[in-house]
Design a protein around this motif. Structure first.
Motif, PDB file in Angstrom:
ATOM      1  N   GLU A  35      -1.193   8.138  -9.446  1.00 19.72           N
ATOM      2  CA  GLU A  35      -1.447   6.849 -10.097  1.00 19.72           C
ATOM      3  C   GLU A  35      -0.561   6.658 -11.319  1.00 19.72           C
ATOM      4  OE1 GLU A  35      -5.204   4.118 -11.665  1.00 19.72           O
ATOM      5  OE2 GLU A  35      -5.539   6.204 -11.050  1.00 19.72           O
ATOM      6  N   VAL A  37      -2.728  -2.426 -10.071  1.00 14.16           N
ATOM      7  CA  VAL A  37      -2.561  -1.197  -9.302  1.00 14.16           C
ATOM      8  C   VAL A  37      -3.957  -0.639  -9.073  1.00 14.16           C
ATOM      9  CG1 VAL A  37      -1.611   1.135  -9.241  1.00 14.16           C
ATOM     10  CG2 VAL A  37      -0.283  -0.718 -10.288  1.00 14.16           C
ATOM     11  N   LYS A  38      -4.425  -0.662  -7.825  1.00 15.41           N
ATOM     12  CA  LYS A  38      -5.787  -0.245  -7.515  1.00 15.41           C
ATOM     13  C   LYS A  38      -5.795   1.141  -6.872  1.00 15.41           C
ATOM     14  CE  LYS A  38      -7.593  -4.928  -6.873  1.00 15.41           C
ATOM     15  NZ  LYS A  38      -8.369  -5.834  -5.989  1.00 15.41           N
ATOM     16  N   ALA A  39      -6.749   1.973  -7.311  1.00 19.30           N
ATOM     17  CA  ALA A  39      -6.830   3.340  -6.798  1.00 19.30           C
ATOM     18  C   ALA A  39      -8.189   3.647  -6.192  1.00 19.30           C
ATOM     19  CB  ALA A  39      -6.529   4.325  -7.929  1.00 19.30           C
ATOM     20  N   GLN A  94      -5.312   5.446  -0.179  1.00 18.65           N
ATOM     21  CA  GLN A  94      -4.104   4.706  -0.540  1.00 18.65           C
ATOM     22  C   GLN A  94      -4.271   3.930  -1.839  1.00 18.65           C
ATOM     23  OE1 GLN A  94      -3.690   2.171   2.918  1.00 18.65           O
ATOM     24  NE2 GLN A  94      -5.053   0.611   2.082  1.00 18.65           N
ATOM     25  N   PHE A  95      -3.127   3.698  -2.491  1.00 15.90           N
ATOM     26  CA  PHE A  95      -3.068   2.795  -3.638  1.00 15.90           C
ATOM     27  C   PHE A  95      -2.754   1.402  -3.116  1.00 15.90           C
ATOM     28  CE2 PHE A  95      -1.591   6.919  -5.399  1.00 15.90           C
ATOM     29  CZ  PHE A  95      -2.553   7.086  -6.390  1.00 15.90           C
ATOM     30  N   LYS A 142      -1.719   8.017  -0.802  1.00 14.37           N
ATOM     31  CA  LYS A 142      -1.925   8.777  -2.035  1.00 14.37           C
ATOM     32  C   LYS A 142      -1.194  10.115  -2.048  1.00 14.37           C
ATOM     33  CE  LYS A 142      -5.969   6.635  -4.048  1.00 14.37           C
ATOM     34  NZ  LYS A 142      -7.319   6.782  -4.607  1.00 14.37           N
ATOM     35  N   THR A 166       0.847  -1.192   0.000  1.00  9.80           N
ATOM     36  CA  THR A 166       0.000   0.000   0.000  1.00  9.80           C
ATOM     37  C   THR A 166       0.885   1.246   0.000  1.00  9.80           C
ATOM     38  OG1 THR A 166      -0.185   0.052   2.421  1.00  9.80           O
ATOM     39  CG2 THR A 166      -1.867  -1.159   1.213  1.00  9.80           C
TER      40      THR A 166
END
Length: 252
Positions: free
Chosen positions: A149, A163-165, A170-171, A144, A141
């Motif tokens: 991103e 890669v999750k946003a 947080q990423f 941000k 994690t």
């Protein structure tokens, strides 16, 4: 996964403080001993050992303690023999729970964990009952505020699977086991700081839990995590941030 990862992040500062006081040294010593026994005492050829040695360093564990634990694992020093045990359970709200433990007395550990669960709305389950819902992955994690991103897309070429946003704070970076160290190395080379980096069990789906069930579930998870024989607790809950933050604050 985001629900449980947020809980771990909220608890992270307290956990680090406890570690510096020696509260988690016992768990690290067990982990070092078992991993050295299974893969050898050289961190250059045993990446699992290297990772736990880094955790021990972050917890300010004295280097002599680390060396002795490794030598007990390799047989250079006498020591207790630990075995790895995985417990499967259901918590409040029907949440699936996996517990990784290292113990020198399986019967004692099983009885103690069963007692913790019975007092906090959990139930032991048979082998295979919930483990099929989880897959072992690398999980990282990033706050941000530390990156954008677009700055993280290159990680897909470095071993990351996703890669999750979606999370507002947080990423989340998911990788295969093989790609985990590569992704970490790529982030370090790019000077991108991460708030959490670990090999974990990621559930295929999550269960939303609210109200008293949520508080009882977090109480159960915390009690399991604090048991000396428990190394990791994995669960597929999704609990609102405000409830997790409230429970984390109350337990400090």
């Amino acid at each position: 996964m985001s629900g449980h990862s947020k809980w771990k992040t909220n608890k992270g500062k307290k956990a680090l403080a406890d570690a510096k006081k020696g509260a988690s040294y016992t768990k690290l010593i067990k982990e070092l001993t078992v991993i050295a026994r299974e893969g050898g005492g050289n961190p250059d050829t045993n990446p699992k050992l290297r990772a736990v040695m880094q955790k021990a360093k972050e917890a300010n564990m004295p280097s002599d303690n680390v060396k002795m634990a490794i030598k007990r694992g390799t047989g250079e020093l006498p020591g207790v023999i630990y075995e790895s045990v995985v417990y499967e359970a259901y918590g409040p709200g029907g949440v699936a729970i996996l517990v990784d433990a290292l113990t020198d007395n399986k019967n004692r550990t099983t009885a103690e964990l069963r007692n913790i669960m019975s007092k906090r709305g959990g139930n032991m389950a048979g082998a295979g009952s919930v483990s099929w819902m989880f897959t072992k992955k690398g999980y990282i994690t990033i706050d941000k505020g530390m990156a954008k991103e677009d700055d993280l897309i290159f990680l897909l070429d470095s071993g990351a699977e996703d890669v999750k946003a979606e999370d507002p704070k947080q990423f989340e970076i998911i990788s295969s086991l093989e790609g985990f160290e590569k992704v970490k190395a790529a982030m370090e080379a790019a000077k991108i700081p991460f708030s959490l980096a670990e090999v974990t069990m990621i559930p295929s789906s999550s269960i939303k839990v609210l109200g008293n069930d949520a508080k009882q579930l977090l109480s159960l998870v915390e009690a399991l995590e604090e048991h000396d024989d428990v190394q990791q607790v994995y669960a597929n809950f999704d609990i609102p941030d405000e409830i997790m933050e409230q429970v984390a604050a109350e337990s400090e």
